[in-house]
Design a protein around this motif. Structure first.
Motif, PDB file in Angstrom:
ATOM      1  N   VAL A  13      32.471  -3.762 -13.026  1.00  0.00           N
ATOM      2  CA  VAL A  13      33.716  -3.145 -12.593  1.00  0.00           C
ATOM      3  C   VAL A  13      34.298  -2.425 -13.802  1.00  0.00           C
ATOM      4  CG1 VAL A  13      35.980  -3.516 -11.546  1.00  0.00           C
ATOM      5  CG2 VAL A  13      34.073  -5.031 -10.967  1.00  0.00           C
ATOM      6  N   PRO A  14      34.162  -1.103 -13.881  1.00  0.00           N
ATOM      7  CA  PRO A  14      34.639  -0.383 -15.058  1.00  0.00           C
ATOM      8  C   PRO A  14      36.137  -0.159 -14.981  1.00  0.00           C
ATOM      9  CG  PRO A  14      33.619   1.151 -13.537  1.00  0.00           C
ATOM     10  CD  PRO A  14      33.574  -0.194 -12.876  1.00  0.00           C
TER      11      PRO A  14
ATOM     12  N   VAL B 290      36.452  -3.659  -5.095  1.00  0.00           N
ATOM     13  CA  VAL B 290      37.254  -3.628  -6.323  1.00  0.00           C
ATOM     14  C   VAL B 290      36.728  -2.545  -7.257  1.00  0.00           C
ATOM     15  CG1 VAL B 290      36.001  -5.440  -7.571  1.00  0.00           C
ATOM     16  CG2 VAL B 290      38.363  -5.019  -8.129  1.00  0.00           C
ATOM     17  N   ARG B 291      35.416  -2.324  -7.233  1.00  0.00           N
ATOM     18  CA  ARG B 291      34.841  -1.250  -8.058  1.00  0.00           C
ATOM     19  C   ARG B 291      35.354   0.107  -7.603  1.00  0.00           C
ATOM     20  NH1 ARG B 291      29.313  -0.300  -7.757  1.00  0.00           N
ATOM     21  NH2 ARG B 291      29.291   0.632  -9.798  1.00  0.00           N
TER      22      ARG B 291
ATOM     23  N   ASN C 212      48.425  -8.513  -6.076  1.00  0.00           N
ATOM     24  CA  ASN C 212      47.076  -8.100  -6.427  1.00  0.00           C
ATOM     25  C   ASN C 212      46.730  -6.744  -5.818  1.00  0.00           C
ATOM     26  OD1 ASN C 212      46.391 -10.281  -8.028  1.00  0.00           O
ATOM     27  ND2 ASN C 212      45.992 -11.533  -6.224  1.00  0.00           N
ATOM     28  N   TRP C 213      45.604  -6.210  -6.238  1.00  0.00           N
ATOM     29  CA  TRP C 213      45.263  -4.844  -5.817  1.00  0.00           C
ATOM     30  C   TRP C 213      45.086  -4.733  -4.305  1.00  0.00           C
ATOM     31  CZ3 TRP C 213      40.671  -3.774  -3.317  1.00  0.00           C
ATOM     32  CH2 TRP C 213      39.677  -4.755  -3.393  1.00  0.00           C
TER      33      TRP C 213
ATOM     34  N   ALA D 267      46.208  -6.609 -12.155  1.00  0.00           N
ATOM     35  CA  ALA D 267      46.105  -6.804 -10.708  1.00  0.00           C
ATOM     36  C   ALA D 267      44.686  -6.617 -10.175  1.00  0.00           C
ATOM     37  CB  ALA D 267      47.073  -5.858  -9.987  1.00  0.00           C
ATOM     38  N   LEU D 268      43.765  -6.197 -11.051  1.00  0.00           N
ATOM     39  CA  LEU D 268      42.376  -6.027 -10.605  1.00  0.00           C
ATOM     40  C   LEU D 268      41.519  -7.249 -10.917  1.00  0.00           C
ATOM     41  CD1 LEU D 268      41.628  -2.419 -11.899  1.00  0.00           C
ATOM     42  CD2 LEU D 268      41.572  -3.108  -9.517  1.00  0.00           C
ATOM     43  N   LEU D 269      42.021  -8.115 -11.807  1.00  0.00           N
ATOM     44  CA  LEU D 269      41.156  -9.145 -12.377  1.00  0.00           C
ATOM     45  C   LEU D 269      41.121 -10.409 -11.552  1.00  0.00           C
ATOM     46  CD1 LEU D 269      42.170  -8.786 -16.118  1.00  0.00           C
ATOM     47  CD2 LEU D 269      40.244  -7.741 -14.923  1.00  0.00           C
ATOM     48  N   GLU D 270      39.994 -11.130 -11.661  1.00  0.00           N
ATOM     49  CA  GLU D 270      39.917 -12.483 -11.105  1.00  0.00           C
ATOM     50  C   GLU D 270      39.607 -13.428 -12.263  1.00  0.00           C
ATOM     51  OE1 GLU D 270      36.803 -12.686  -8.211  1.00  0.00           O
ATOM     52  OE2 GLU D 270      35.478 -11.408  -9.341  1.00  0.00           O
TER      53      GLU D 270
ATOM     54  N   LEU E 114      31.083   4.696 -16.927  1.00  0.00           N
ATOM     55  CA  LEU E 114      31.072   4.948 -15.482  1.00  0.00           C
ATOM     56  C   LEU E 114      29.656   5.255 -15.004  1.00  0.00           C
ATOM     57  CD1 LEU E 114      34.297   7.068 -14.924  1.00  0.00           C
ATOM     58  CD2 LEU E 114      33.820   4.793 -14.047  1.00  0.00           C
TER      59      LEU E 114
ATOM     60  N   VAL F  42      38.164   0.821  -6.364  1.00  0.00           N
ATOM     61  CA  VAL F  42      39.513   1.021  -6.887  1.00  0.00           C
ATOM     62  C   VAL F  42      39.465   1.359  -8.376  1.00  0.00           C
ATOM     63  CG1 VAL F  42      41.757  -0.029  -7.236  1.00  0.00           C
ATOM     64  CG2 VAL F  42      40.441  -0.569  -5.187  1.00  0.00           C
ATOM     65  N   SER F  43      38.685   0.583  -9.156  1.00  0.00           N
ATOM     66  CA  SER F  43      38.697   0.784 -10.603  1.00  0.00           C
ATOM     67  C   SER F  43      38.064   2.115 -10.970  1.00  0.00           C
ATOM     68  CB  SER F  43      38.009  -0.372 -11.321  1.00  0.00           C
ATOM     69  OG  SER F  43      36.612  -0.265 -11.223  1.00  0.00           O
ATOM     70  N   VAL F  44      37.007   2.516 -10.249  1.00  0.00           N
ATOM     71  CA  VAL F  44      36.374   3.807 -10.539  1.00  0.00           C
ATOM     72  C   VAL F  44      37.325   4.955 -10.179  1.00  0.00           C
ATOM     73  CG1 VAL F  44      34.509   5.365  -9.874  1.00  0.00           C
ATOM     74  CG2 VAL F  44      34.019   2.971 -10.339  1.00  0.00           C
TER      75      VAL F  44
ATOM     76  N   CYS G 262      43.387 -12.378  -8.586  1.00  0.00           N
ATOM     77  CA  CYS G 262      42.663 -12.036  -7.367  1.00  0.00           C
ATOM     78  C   CYS G 262      41.745 -13.192  -6.975  1.00  0.00           C
ATOM     79  CB  CYS G 262      41.813 -10.790  -7.589  1.00  0.00           C
ATOM     80  SG  CYS G 262      42.774  -9.360  -8.044  1.00  0.00           S
TER      81      CYS G 262
ATOM     82  N   ARG H  44      30.643 -11.673  -1.070  1.00  0.00           N
ATOM     83  CA  ARG H  44      31.021 -11.431  -2.450  1.00  0.00           C
ATOM     84  C   ARG H  44      30.665  -9.992  -2.842  1.00  0.00           C
ATOM     85  NH1 ARG H  44      34.178 -12.261  -6.693  1.00  0.00           N
ATOM     86  NH2 ARG H  44      33.055 -12.294  -8.657  1.00  0.00           N
TER      87      ARG H  44
ATOM     88  N   TYR I  56      33.194  -7.604  -1.645  1.00  0.00           N
ATOM     89  CA  TYR I  56      34.427  -7.643  -2.441  1.00  0.00           C
ATOM     90  C   TYR I  56      34.255  -6.838  -3.714  1.00  0.00           C
ATOM     91  CZ  TYR I  56      38.130  -9.157  -5.510  1.00  0.00           C
ATOM     92  OH  TYR I  56      39.184  -9.140  -6.386  1.00  0.00           O
ATOM     93  N   LEU I  57      33.137  -7.088  -4.415  1.00  0.00           N
ATOM     94  CA  LEU I  57      32.898  -6.382  -5.683  1.00  0.00           C
ATOM     95  C   LEU I  57      32.841  -4.872  -5.458  1.00  0.00           C
ATOM     96  CD1 LEU I  57      30.338  -8.490  -7.750  1.00  0.00           C
ATOM     97  CD2 LEU I  57      32.742  -7.997  -8.264  1.00  0.00           C
TER      98      LEU I  57
END
Lengths: 199, 278
Positions: free
Chosen positions: A98-99, B54-55, B2-3, A112-115, A88, B57-59, B33, B47, B50-51
């Protein structure tokens, strides 16, 4: 990939893990990173600026930080809490990482996070490494590349590394991948092989 | 799904997205996605945007997951017991070196035949005239008292966190077992036979690979009822004790409170084996 003289480097802000700098670039040590070792042994390995990478087994983000210097985005999956804290911290400085805190044996947790990815890279210490690759094929584009860093000692300690290697290759091919090459990572990493395949 | 949700109801809110990610049960979704969808809907402009989304959410999910993992009740106990074992190593190493040093400066000194306890020996050196030697000896003494306090702490924590295992083998050994297994939840999934040889991995692998005799006990040998048992029943005792430990571990992991009936029953069974051997 970029090299200065015979040394593999990546361009980006340094100081991630105390790596050496060379002419303003970060030196990518083959003894610390299997992907770097693969490049030293087989120069055809490449990462392109518009690639999306799905990286399983990100650990502390050492290799991930170098990969992120080259490509467009890295989805980095790690399931141990301690290394995840480091990952992180690395991703806070690199906006294209994207961790993902998840278990690579259970892709539904983060599917659901992946592309769609151009490269699927895996470096996990699990007995079912080939199976984990196969479970992640839905996230790889057609024609995409798989780089499996096979830890033979994690698969089965009773078999020789060569046997494990042959069995893993067979398992992957049975799932419809074409194995392009297998490279043993000696002398940088003992009993580790890189298996490069195409979907 | 998707998320970012479904067409017409896209949302980038991290908390709502995390819930959607967790809801997903499909390990291989047909439709992954696609940031172009969001761009077309005008939710993100680039782009990069978007990144960033999504980051976020993942963080968010990672921070939640880490907080949960760190709040597991055994996390701190594991660090404490590892620190304790590390301290032991350091104290022994320093004591050995100090002994050598002291002997090389004091011609008549030898610890052979005198069997001076190491603590007493260190106390002697702490009164020595050599100032550096003296301060090293004092450091060792203070490390030793630190170790004693930490050991009490570990036992106390283990009694609270893993009451059933502690009742069977004592807090210290129980905590060491959990530390070697990795965590309480990992150990709860282990069969008794694995618990029996925890800490004897090299002997176990040499048994599997080269067919040397299998190890009878690993860390549980440190428990008095195992190392005090007569040789003939030691293996049997280790086997029964580890089977009971496997049950105790699951009680600790999933129930979390002392089951006195179980502990009394298990102890009686183990003591019976002890007596049979005598």
């Amino acid at each position: 990939m970029k090299s200065i003289g015979k040394t593999l480097v990546s361009e980006g802000a340094g100081g991630v893990y105390g790596e050496r700098m060379l002419e303003g670039c970060r030196v990518w040590d083959p003894y610390r990173s299997k992907l770097s070792a693969l490049w030293y042994l087989d120069k055809s390995t490449d990462l392109k600026a518009d690639d999306v990478v799905l990286y399983l087994g990100a650990a502390n983000g050492t290799t991930v930080s170098h990969v992120a210097d080259y490509v467009e985005a890295v989805y980095a999956v790690e399931f141990a809490p301690r290394p995840m804290q480091d990952l992180l911290a690395v991703s806070a400085r690199r906006k294209n990482i994207v961790p993902i805190f998840g278990d690579a044996t259970r892709p539904k947790e983060y599917a659901a996070l992946l592309e769609p990815a151009d490269i699927l890279y895996q470096d996990v210490a699990q007995p079912n490494q080939a199976e984990i690759i196969i479970r992640h094929l839905p996230f790889l584009k057609k024609g995409g590349q798989v780089i499996l860093m096979l830890k033979t000692r994690s698969v089965d300690i009773r078999k020789t590394p060569e046997e494990v290697f042959a069995e893993s290759c067979a398992e992957i091919e049975a799932a419809g991948l074409t194995v392009e090459k297998g490279v043993w990572l000696n002398p940088y990493h003992i009993d580790h092989a890189a298996i490069v395949c195409r979907k | 799904m998707n998320w970012y949700g479904e067409s017409g109801a896209y949302s980038l809110d991290a908390e709502a997205a995390a819930a959607r990610v967790r809801q997903n049960t499909n390990p291989a979704p047909k439709k992954l996605c696609d940031w172009k969808e969001l761009e077309a809907a005008g939710v993100v402009k680039s782009r990069g945007e978007y990144l960033a989304a999504v980051r976020e959410v993942s963080v968010f999910m990672a921070n939640e997951g880490i907080a949960k993992a760190l709040s597991e009740k055994d996390t701190e106990m594991l660090q404490m017991v590892r620190m304790l074992d590390e301290l032991d190593d350091v104290i022994n190493l320093l004591t050995e070196r100090l002994t050598e040093w002291h002997q090389s400066t004091t011609p008549g000194s030898s610890r052979k035949y005198t069997r001076a306890a190491s603590k007493k020996f260190i106390q002697t050196v702490a009164k020595s005239k050599n100032p550096s030697m003296k301060s090293v000896a004092r450091e060792i003494l203070s490390l030793t008292s630190l170790r004693t306090n930490l050991m009490k702490d570990v036992s106390r924590t283990a009694d609270a966190v893993i009451p059933n295992m502690s009742a069977l083998v004592g807090g210290l050994v129980a905590a060491r077992l959990v530390s070697r297994a990795g965590s309480l939840s990992l150990m709860a999934k282990m069969p008794g036979s694995s618990i029996q040889v925890l800490g004897a991995e090299s002997a176990l692998f040499s048994h599997i690979r080269a067919g040397t005799p299998s190890p009878k006990h690993g860390l549980i040998f440190q428990h008095r009822r195992v190392h005090n048992a007569p040789r003939e029943v030691r293996g049997k005792l280790a086997r029964v004790l580890s089977a009971k430990l496997a049950i105790a571990c699951r009680l600790d992991a999933y129930r979390g409170e002392l089951d006195e009936a179980f502990v009394a029953d298990a102890n009686a069974k183990i003591d019976k084996i002890m007596e049979a051997g005598e």
